[in-house]
Design a protein around this motif. Structure first.
Motif, mmCIF file in Angstrom:
data_model
loop_
_atom_site.group_PDB
_atom_site.id
_atom_site.type_symbol
_atom_site.label_atom_id
_atom_site.label_comp_id
_atom_site.label_asym_id
_atom_site.label_seq_id
_atom_site.Cartn_x
_atom_site.Cartn_y
_atom_site.Cartn_z
ATOM 1 N N VAL A 122 -26.837 31.205 -13.050
ATOM 2 C CA VAL A 122 -26.757 30.408 -11.810
ATOM 3 C C VAL A 122 -26.950 28.929 -12.119
ATOM 4 C CG1 VAL A 122 -27.875 29.950 -9.597
ATOM 5 C CG2 VAL A 122 -27.463 32.309 -10.316
ATOM 6 N N LEU A 123 -27.946 28.610 -12.947
ATOM 7 C CA LEU A 123 -28.171 27.216 -13.327
ATOM 8 C C LEU A 123 -26.975 26.657 -14.078
ATOM 9 C CD1 LEU A 123 -31.893 27.397 -14.527
ATOM 10 C CD2 LEU A 123 -31.040 26.439 -12.381
ATOM 11 N N PHE A 124 -26.379 27.480 -14.927
ATOM 12 C CA PHE A 124 -25.204 27.058 -15.690
ATOM 13 C C PHE A 124 -24.072 26.675 -14.747
ATOM 14 C CE2 PHE A 124 -21.179 28.021 -17.781
ATOM 15 C CZ PHE A 124 -21.306 27.333 -18.978
ATOM 16 N N VAL A 125 -23.791 27.505 -13.763
ATOM 17 C CA VAL A 125 -22.701 27.234 -12.823
ATOM 18 C C VAL A 125 -23.030 26.023 -11.953
ATOM 19 C CG1 VAL A 125 -21.409 28.152 -10.860
ATOM 20 C CG2 VAL A 125 -21.938 29.631 -12.805
ATOM 21 N N VAL A 126 -24.271 25.937 -11.485
ATOM 22 C CA VAL A 126 -24.675 24.834 -10.608
ATOM 23 C C VAL A 126 -24.527 23.485 -11.309
ATOM 24 C CG1 VAL A 126 -26.661 23.788 -9.449
ATOM 25 C CG2 VAL A 126 -26.189 26.220 -9.164
ATOM 26 N N LEU A 127 -24.812 23.429 -12.604
ATOM 27 C CA LEU A 127 -24.694 22.175 -13.342
ATOM 28 C C LEU A 127 -23.280 21.938 -13.862
ATOM 29 C CD1 LEU A 127 -28.029 22.225 -15.393
ATOM 30 C CD2 LEU A 127 -27.490 20.849 -13.375
ATOM 31 N N LEU A 128 -22.545 23.007 -14.142
ATOM 32 C CA LEU A 128 -21.207 22.851 -14.711
ATOM 33 C C LEU A 128 -20.195 22.397 -13.661
ATOM 34 C CD1 LEU A 128 -19.219 23.184 -17.079
ATOM 35 C CD2 LEU A 128 -18.938 25.569 -16.362
ATOM 36 N N VAL A 129 -20.238 22.973 -12.471
ATOM 37 C CA VAL A 129 -19.229 22.667 -11.452
ATOM 38 C C VAL A 129 -19.214 21.182 -11.094
ATOM 39 C CG1 VAL A 129 -18.549 23.102 -9.068
ATOM 40 C CG2 VAL A 129 -19.160 25.007 -10.544
ATOM 41 N N PRO A 130 -20.363 20.532 -10.793
ATOM 42 C CA PRO A 130 -20.305 19.085 -10.515
ATOM 43 C C PRO A 130 -19.811 18.265 -11.701
ATOM 44 C CG PRO A 130 -22.397 20.022 -9.798
ATOM 45 C CD PRO A 130 -21.722 21.062 -10.632
ATOM 46 N N LEU A 131 -20.092 18.763 -12.914
ATOM 47 C CA LEU A 131 -19.647 18.031 -14.106
ATOM 48 C C LEU A 131 -18.133 18.064 -14.244
ATOM 49 C CD1 LEU A 131 -20.984 16.507 -16.483
ATOM 50 C CD2 LEU A 131 -20.833 18.627 -17.796
ATOM 51 N N LEU A 132 -17.493 19.115 -13.736
ATOM 52 C CA LEU A 132 -16.048 19.263 -13.858
ATOM 53 C C LEU A 132 -15.284 18.604 -12.725
ATOM 54 C CD1 LEU A 132 -15.782 22.995 -15.004
ATOM 55 C CD2 LEU A 132 -15.852 20.944 -16.421
ATOM 56 N N ILE A 133 -15.956 18.303 -11.617
ATOM 57 C CA ILE A 133 -15.288 17.682 -10.467
ATOM 58 C C ILE A 133 -15.369 16.167 -10.613
ATOM 59 C CG2 ILE A 133 -15.255 17.451 -7.959
ATOM 60 C CD1 ILE A 133 -16.527 20.209 -7.782
ATOM 61 N N PRO A 134 -14.261 15.479 -10.740
ATOM 62 C CA PRO A 134 -14.290 14.026 -11.006
ATOM 63 C C PRO A 134 -14.996 13.212 -9.924
ATOM 64 C CG PRO A 134 -12.100 14.935 -11.440
ATOM 65 C CD PRO A 134 -12.883 16.014 -10.767
ATOM 66 N N ARG A 138 -22.951 10.480 -10.474
ATOM 67 C CA ARG A 138 -24.070 10.690 -11.397
ATOM 68 C C ARG A 138 -23.700 11.647 -12.533
ATOM 69 N NH1 ARG A 138 -28.587 8.444 -9.217
ATOM 70 N NH2 ARG A 138 -28.570 8.076 -6.956
ATOM 71 N N LYS A 139 -22.558 11.380 -13.149
ATOM 72 C CA LYS A 139 -22.109 12.215 -14.263
ATOM 73 C C LYS A 139 -23.061 12.128 -15.455
ATOM 74 C CE LYS A 139 -18.205 14.270 -13.082
ATOM 75 N NZ LYS A 139 -18.333 14.121 -11.630
ATOM 76 N N GLY A 140 -23.651 10.957 -15.693
ATOM 77 C CA GLY A 140 -24.559 10.806 -16.821
ATOM 78 C C GLY A 140 -25.772 11.711 -16.693
ATOM 79 N N LEU A 141 -26.417 11.671 -15.512
ATOM 80 C CA LEU A 141 -27.573 12.528 -15.280
ATOM 81 C C LEU A 141 -27.185 13.999 -15.352
ATOM 82 C CD1 LEU A 141 -30.515 12.961 -14.437
ATOM 83 C CD2 LEU A 141 -29.785 12.732 -12.041
ATOM 84 N N ASN A 142 -26.024 14.303 -14.797
ATOM 85 C CA ASN A 142 -25.540 15.686 -14.827
ATOM 86 C C ASN A 142 -25.323 16.161 -16.265
ATOM 87 O OD1 ASN A 142 -24.469 18.155 -14.184
ATOM 88 N ND2 ASN A 142 -22.947 17.388 -12.793
#
Length: 385
Positions: A122-134, A138-142
């Protein structure tokens, strides 16, 4: 002074008009893509015939005559009409997949502790999805949370032994848990190491260049099975007495270094594709080596080789199945392990399990491929006429 007639000059923008009916719609798409020429028409007809012959049988096997529930092999040997099919071709045995699903996902991970890998997922998906959406800010923090914090949290949760968590040894891990662990670590480690190796191979320092060339060519010249055997069997022989490494850790190191060697050649191809003027322009601005590479050259090179990078990731994701030969059970290994279960010994058991494993692998590989295409389109700065 001579006056010019400007009555012909348009003062308003022309209204947009729809494309002609002959170049839009389903009919236009069919004419363009399926029957544009005689050869296309023949291939289309052949394709339709093949689909008409194969698709009904697949649907019949996978859905209509499939057995979805059951507790043992007798359910999968019985067709929907109630008769026995000795050759086992009645339909898919999804009851086997349903019964073993937990082990396919987690291996022998303790049932009461499976909430821990689920929480990590769940944590993996929660952090990965925002990282993939342009558009998400706050991409750096992500990225810091995903690549630095998440691995530490995942390690603590999965292995335990602290904060009151039960210690779970890695030999108990298995299934999709091992496949994703090897893939994530391999992807996260192989790309930066591959970039460093590619830069080292193009370096003007003889020692650095020689070391990088030797490493890349040596690793690329041997199969992954050999690397895994070396990491699992030979490496402990060179360690001091009483010193050992976890088998999963050895597999992670072997897979990561193997993928890094291939990644280095992919990145080197991108570096060679950058025009010499880009290097000279960076030098003329007074940029140092790392500024030139980090700000000018590498962003352009990596954009050019996105397909090659993702192709390496996909190959590595599928190659994780080779850890089966060193006694680790990834998704495919766990599926094959349960073929020997006497309670589920039918011809459909193996077919259904392999189809399930293939679908899971395809799902992840297809997702990576589609996102690669999306990234290419987004980063494409060329003018299309």
């Amino acid at each position: 002074m001579q006056e010019h007639d400007t009555s012909w000059v348009r003062t308003e923008m022309a209204l947009s008009q729809q494309a002609p009916a002959g170049v839009r719609g389903l009919g236009a798409w069919i004419r363009k893509n399926l029957i544009a020429s005689t050869g296309d028409t023949i291939l289309t007809i052949v394709g339709i015939v093949l689909v008409a012959m194969i698709l009904p049988q697949i649907i019949n096997w996978a859905f209509i005559n499939a057995q979805w529930t059951g507790t043992d092999r007798t359910f999968c040997a019985t067709v929907a009409q109630g008769g026995i099919q000795p050759d086992g071709w009645s339909g898919a045995c999804w009851a086997f997949v349903n019964a073993k699903f937990g082990q396919f996902m987690f291996g022998r991970y303790p049932i009461d502790e499976r909430w821990r890998p689920i929480l990590v997922a769940v944590l993996f998906v929660v952090l990965l999805v925002p990282l993939l959406i342009p558009r998400v800010p706050r991409k750096g923090l992500n990225a810091i949370l995903f690549f630095l914090v998440l691995p530490i949290v995942a390690f603590i949760l999965l292995t335990g032994g602290v904060f009151g968590l039960l210690h779970v040894e890695t030999p108990l891990w298995g299934g999709l848990l091992v496949t994703l662990s090897l893939s994530f670590v391999g992807i996260a480690v192989s790309l930066p190491i591959g970039i460093v190796l590619a830069l080292g191979r193009r370096s003007k320092m003889p020692i650095v260049k020689t070391l990088c060339v030797v490493f890349i060519e040596t690793v690329r010249g041997i199969p992954l099975i050999t690397v895994l055997f070396m990491a699992s069997v030979m490496l402990p022989l060179f360690l001091p007495a009483g010193v050992t490494f976890d088998k999963l850790l050895r597999a992670l190191i072997g897979v990561s270094l193997f993928a890094a060697a291939y990644m280095a050649e992919v990145v080197r191809g991108g570096l060679q594709a950058i025009p010499k003027g880009q290097y000279e322009g960076a030098d003329s601005l007074g940029l140092g080596y790392w500024q030139k590479m980090g700000l000018i050259v590498l962003p352009q090179a990596l954009k050019l080789v996105i397909p090659g990078i993702v192709n390496t990731f996909i190959g590595m994701f599928k190659d994780t199945s080779l850890v089966y030969i060193i006694g680790m059970f990834d998704l495919l290994g766990v599926v094959k392990l349960h073929f020997s279960d006497a309670n589920w010994a039918t011809p459909q058991t193996a077919r259904s399990g392999l189809v399930f494993a293939a679908f899971v692998f395809w799902l992840f590989c297809f997702g990576m491929s589609r996102y690669s295409m999306f990234t290419e389109r987004r980063l494409d700065t060329s003018y299309k006429r």
